[in-house]
Design a protein around this motif. Structure first.
Motif, short mmCIF file in Angstrom:
data_model
loop_
_atom_site.label_atom_id
_atom_site.label_comp_id
_atom_site.label_asym_id
_atom_site.label_seq_id
_atom_site.Cartn_x
_atom_site.Cartn_y
_atom_site.Cartn_z
N GLY A 44 0.79 -1.23 0.00
CA GLY A 44 0.00 0.00 0.00
C GLY A 44 0.82 1.27 0.00
O GLY A 44 0.27 2.37 0.11
N ASN A 45 2.15 1.15 -0.11
CA ASN A 45 3.02 2.33 -0.16
C ASN A 45 2.99 2.95 -1.55
O ASN A 45 3.04 2.23 -2.55
CB ASN A 45 4.46 1.94 0.19
N HIS A 46 2.93 4.27 -1.60
CA HIS A 46 2.91 4.96 -2.89
C HIS A 46 4.25 4.78 -3.60
O HIS A 46 5.30 4.83 -2.97
CB HIS A 46 2.63 6.44 -2.70
N ILE A 47 4.20 4.58 -4.91
CA ILE A 47 5.42 4.47 -5.72
C ILE A 47 5.62 5.81 -6.42
O ILE A 47 4.71 6.33 -7.07
CB ILE A 47 5.30 3.33 -6.75
N HIS A 48 6.80 6.38 -6.26
CA HIS A 48 7.11 7.70 -6.81
C HIS A 48 8.09 7.59 -7.98
O HIS A 48 8.62 6.53 -8.26
CB HIS A 48 7.71 8.60 -5.72
N ASN A 49 8.35 8.72 -8.62
CA ASN A 49 9.33 8.86 -9.71
C ASN A 49 9.01 8.02 -10.93
O ASN A 49 9.90 7.52 -11.61
CB ASN A 49 10.75 8.56 -9.20
N LEU A 50 7.73 7.86 -11.23
CA LEU A 50 7.33 7.18 -12.46
C LEU A 50 7.33 8.19 -13.60
O LEU A 50 7.23 9.39 -13.39
CB LEU A 50 5.94 6.55 -12.29
N LYS A 52 5.93 9.02 -17.88
CA LYS A 52 4.78 8.73 -18.75
C LYS A 52 4.98 7.43 -19.52
O LYS A 52 4.01 6.77 -19.88
CB LYS A 52 4.46 9.90 -19.67
N ASP A 53 6.23 7.02 -19.74
CA ASP A 53 6.49 5.75 -20.43
C ASP A 53 6.11 4.54 -19.59
O ASP A 53 6.06 3.43 -20.11
CB ASP A 53 7.96 5.67 -20.84
N ASN A 54 5.84 4.74 -18.30
CA ASN A 54 5.41 3.65 -17.43
C ASN A 54 3.91 3.39 -17.54
O ASN A 54 3.39 2.47 -16.92
CB ASN A 54 5.74 3.95 -15.96
N PHE A 55 3.19 4.20 -18.34
CA PHE A 55 1.74 4.10 -18.44
C PHE A 55 1.30 3.90 -19.88
O PHE A 55 1.93 4.40 -20.81
CB PHE A 55 1.07 5.38 -17.89
#
Length: 81
Positions: A44-50, A52-55
């Motif tokens: 449930g921890n937020h993932i940061h530093n994504l 636009k290529d990750n989506f």
């Protein structure tokens, strides 16, 4: 003999000036749709530093271009009551 028909007259080339040329008009419309997401891990921890290529975004089964992307981090400090 009758008067000459248009088929009997010599044909002159049709010339158009630049200001008389027929113009082709193309119209299109785009809509920018915001798609807010929250990405978390199994705990449930937020993932940061994504990036636009990750989506990948799909509409009716067709992939759409991600035109803009930004990470918004909420302020974790609660307001004092």
């Amino acid at each position: 003999m009758g008067s000459p028909s248009s088929a009997d007259l010599p044909s002159a080339p049709i010339t158009q000036h630049a200001d008389q040329e027929s113009k082709v008009e193309f119209r299109t419309e785009t809509v920018l749709v915001q798609v807010p997401v929250v990405v978390t891990d199994k705990s449930g921890n937020h993932i940061h530093n994504l990036a636009k290529d990750n989506f990948r975004v799909f509409e009716n089964g067709k992939e759409q271009k991600v035109a803009a992307f930004e990470e918004i981090v909420a302020n974790t400090f609660a307001a004092a009551s």
